[in-house]
Structures are given as structure tokens and as C-alpha cells.
Write an enzyme that holds these catalytic residues in place. Structure first.
Site, mmCIF file in Angstrom:
data_model
loop_
_atom_site.group_PDB
_atom_site.id
_atom_site.type_symbol
_atom_site.label_atom_id
_atom_site.label_comp_id
_atom_site.label_asym_id
_atom_site.label_seq_id
_atom_site.Cartn_x
_atom_site.Cartn_y
_atom_site.Cartn_z
ATOM 1 N N GLN A 1 -27.112 8.051 9.954
ATOM 2 C CA GLN A 1 -27.667 6.700 9.908
ATOM 3 C C GLN A 1 -27.398 5.949 11.220
ATOM 4 O O GLN A 1 -26.996 4.780 11.215
ATOM 5 C CB GLN A 1 -27.091 5.916 8.723
ATOM 6 C CG GLN A 1 -27.257 6.645 7.383
ATOM 7 C CD GLN A 1 -26.634 5.881 6.249
ATOM 8 O OE1 GLN A 1 -27.170 4.889 5.786
ATOM 9 N NE2 GLN A 1 -25.468 6.348 5.803
ATOM 10 N N LYS B 1 -3.024 6.427 4.532
ATOM 11 C CA LYS B 1 -3.934 7.390 5.158
ATOM 12 C C LYS B 1 -4.567 6.749 6.399
ATOM 13 O O LYS B 1 -4.762 7.408 7.408
ATOM 14 C CB LYS B 1 -5.009 7.840 4.157
ATOM 15 C CG LYS B 1 -4.448 8.472 2.874
ATOM 16 C CD LYS B 1 -3.545 9.652 3.150
ATOM 17 C CE LYS B 1 -3.051 10.303 1.865
ATOM 18 N NZ LYS B 1 -1.929 11.235 2.125
ATOM 19 N N LYS C 1 2.937 5.595 9.914
ATOM 20 C CA LYS C 1 2.050 4.933 8.940
ATOM 21 C C LYS C 1 2.319 5.457 7.527
ATOM 22 O O LYS C 1 2.366 6.659 7.306
ATOM 23 C CB LYS C 1 0.587 5.147 9.330
ATOM 24 C CG LYS C 1 0.132 6.601 9.352
ATOM 25 C CD LYS C 1 -1.318 6.682 9.798
ATOM 26 C CE LYS C 1 -1.895 8.068 9.712
ATOM 27 N NZ LYS C 1 -1.931 8.676 8.388
ATOM 28 N N CYS D 1 -7.099 11.317 6.743
ATOM 29 C CA CYS D 1 -6.530 10.296 7.641
ATOM 30 C C CYS D 1 -7.397 10.008 8.865
ATOM 31 O O CYS D 1 -7.419 8.870 9.348
ATOM 32 C CB CYS D 1 -5.117 10.693 8.042
ATOM 33 S SG CYS D 1 -3.986 10.599 6.638
ATOM 34 N N GLU E 1 2.056 10.300 9.543
ATOM 35 C CA GLU E 1 2.124 9.834 8.155
ATOM 36 C C GLU E 1 3.555 10.047 7.679
ATOM 37 O O GLU E 1 4.044 11.175 7.670
ATOM 38 C CB GLU E 1 1.143 10.609 7.263
ATOM 39 C CG GLU E 1 1.147 10.106 5.819
ATOM 40 C CD GLU E 1 0.048 10.703 4.953
ATOM 41 O OE1 GLU E 1 -0.892 11.320 5.487
ATOM 42 O OE2 GLU E 1 0.155 10.550 3.716
ATOM 43 N N ASP F 1 -1.682 12.412 13.100
ATOM 44 C CA ASP F 1 -0.833 13.189 12.183
ATOM 45 C C ASP F 1 -0.706 14.685 12.513
ATOM 46 O O ASP F 1 -0.705 15.521 11.602
ATOM 47 C CB ASP F 1 -1.328 13.031 10.744
ATOM 48 C CG ASP F 1 -1.312 11.589 10.268
ATOM 49 O OD1 ASP F 1 -0.865 10.710 11.030
ATOM 50 O OD2 ASP F 1 -1.751 11.343 9.122
ATOM 51 N N VAL G 1 -5.589 15.510 12.149
ATOM 52 C CA VAL G 1 -5.840 15.986 10.784
ATOM 53 C C VAL G 1 -5.516 14.912 9.750
ATOM 54 O O VAL G 1 -4.713 14.033 10.010
ATOM 55 C CB VAL G 1 -4.995 17.248 10.499
ATOM 56 C CG1 VAL G 1 -5.429 18.390 11.391
ATOM 57 C CG2 VAL G 1 -3.491 17.014 10.648
ATOM 58 N N THR G 2 -6.102 15.074 8.551
ATOM 59 C CA THR G 2 -7.238 15.937 8.296
ATOM 60 C C THR G 2 -8.512 15.128 8.460
ATOM 61 O O THR G 2 -8.503 13.921 8.274
ATOM 62 C CB THR G 2 -7.203 16.551 6.872
ATOM 63 O OG1 THR G 2 -7.226 15.488 5.892
ATOM 64 C CG2 THR G 2 -5.960 17.378 6.662
HETATM 65 C C1 C5J Z 1 -3.687 13.317 6.458
HETATM 66 C C2 C5J Z 1 -3.386 13.864 4.137
HETATM 67 N N1 C5J Z 1 -3.018 13.146 7.573
HETATM 68 N N2 C5J Z 1 -4.413 14.709 4.109
HETATM 69 N N3 C5J Z 1 -2.988 13.258 5.289
HETATM 70 O O1 C5J Z 1 -4.889 13.550 6.479
HETATM 71 O O2 C5J Z 1 -2.768 13.626 3.129
#
Ligand code: C5J
Length: 220
Positions: A202, A132, A129, A162, A72, A24, A157-158
Site C-alpha cells: 500500500q 516488544k 526494553k 519486535c 528485550e 534484540d 529479530v524477530t
Molecule cells: C523479539 C520475541 N525480539 N519474538 N522477541 O522479537 O519475543
């Protein structure tokens, strides 16, 4: 097996089964007037990682390894946009509304495009997509099977939304996942730090983390 120096321990990979997924890196998350800014975020943190993401992409291309890009976005008729997503919160404008860069997060609109510096090359896989996670309602599973990928390196990101969602989806599907720490970003530094810590905790419960230099050294 080749190795990338990583946390919490070395990441083993075969170059012929390794791909980069760039999540994204769109104008909508990086520029004023986009989706990220409509939620009240300062987008400068996203802009700052662009050169590092570019270096990572260039390294994969130079090594002859696949680069996959995600975006996205939603259909113009909003048929893949659940009201629960569109109506949530109190943004300045909502997904599908007209903004300064076209309709927010709609496929084909100028603001939805991947940043010019990071634009996909002809032939690289681009996943549009609606969620997320990049596996939900997309061809990503089939695409990864088709190219024979088993190990996935993530950027974009972020970090905590996502990127982490897609890593978790990939981890559950049997992929070994590593995120490049300095080629991912959040609008909230504390969320990025927590997401990276969660991923590698972990015994790499979701995956590994490494710097872009470490990844590039490993794949060279
Ligand atoms: C992504 C969002 N790409 N933060 N989307 O992380 O809404």
C-alpha cells in the site's frame, strides 16, 4: 536527498539524520537454552544472519552514522514484567527463571547479552526494553530527538514481532523506516515473508525494504 534502492520505491534519506537500529540480537534469541529456544523454536535461522547484521553495522560505523542497539529484558525483581507476559503459553522455562545462561531475559544475565560479534561499541546507544516495541517504557524517543534522527534503518529479530512492532511505533511517530531484508529473521520463514510484504504494501504503509547491499551502497 540521498537514495537507497528499495521496495516499493526508492527510500530518500539524509545521511546526517539517519540511524541504524539493531533489534534484540541477543544470546537469548540465538542460542540453545535461551528464551527463543524455550518457546520451542529452532534458533539456527537467527544465527545465520549474524554476519549480514555485522556487515550492516560496520557500514554504518564506517559512514559515521549512529548505531542503536536494543535488548528485550526485564528488571531482576520482575517489576516490569506483566503476568500476562510471564504466564502466557507453555514454555520449557519462563522469563526470570534460571536457565543454562542465567535467568531468562533478565538485565545483566549472560544469556541476555548482545551476541559478542555484534556487541555495541562504547558510546553507542543501548536500549533495554521490557516490551516488544522499543519505544514502550524506554528513552528511545528522547534519544532519537537528541541525535536528530528522522530516517531509521532496522535489522535484528524477530521480523514479525519486535522489529515490526518497533517499525510501526516509529512510523506513527513520524520516522521514515526501512528494514534490511537479509539482516532480519524470524523463526518462521513464512512470517518473515508476510511481515516484509505487509510493511511495504500500500505504498510503504509502514516502511520500505531493501537488501543490506542496497543499504550499504546508499550510505557509502
Ligand atoms: C523479539 C520475541 N525480539 N519474538 N522477541 O522479537 O519475543
Amino acid at each position: 536527498m540521498a537514495e537507497i534502492a528499495a521496495q516499493p520505491f526508492a527510500f530518500g534519506f539524509k545521511p546526517e539524520t539517519t540511524a541504524l537500529i539493531v533489534i534484540d540480537m541477543q544470546r537469548d534469541f540465538a542460542e540453545p537454552g535461551g528464551f527463543g529456544a524455550s518457546l520451542g523454536n529452532d534458533v539456527s535461522r537467527v544465527v545465520a544472519i549474524v554476519p549480514t547484521v555485522k556487515r550492516l553495522i560496520d557500514g554504518f560505523r564506517a559512514a559515521g552514522l549512529p548505531v542503536i542497539h536494543t535488548m528485550e529484558c526485564h528488571r531482576p525483581d520482575l517489576s516490569d514484567l506483566p503476568p500476562a507476559k510471564r504466564d502466557r503459553g507453555n514454555p520449557s522455562i519462563r522469563i526470570g527463571d534460571m536457565g543454562p545462561m542465567g535467568r531468562l531475559l533478565i538485565a545483566g544475565e549472560p544469556g541476555t547479552a548482545i551476541l559478542d560479534e555484534l556487541a555495541p561499541l562504547p558510546g553507542e546507544i543501548v536500549i533495554e526494553k521490557p516490551g516488544k516495541g522499543a519505544f514502550y517504557a524506554t528513552s528511545l524517543s528522547n534519544d532519537l530527538k537528541w541525535i536528530g534522527a528522522r530516517q531509521l534503518v532496522f535489522a535484528g529479530v524477530t521480523t514479525e514481532v519486535c522489529v515490526q512492532t518497533t517499525m510501526r511505533e516509529a512510523n506513527d511517530r513520524g520516522y521514515e523506516c526501512l528494514v534490511a531484508e537479509d539482516a532480519t529473521e524470524s523463526y518462521f520463514p513464512e512470517f518473515k515473508a508476510a511481515a516484509l510484504a505487509m510493511i511495504r504494501a500500500q505504498g510503504a504503509i509502514v516502511g520500505w525494504t531493501a537488501t543490506t547491499d542496497q543499504v550499504l551502497e546508499g550510505i557509502a
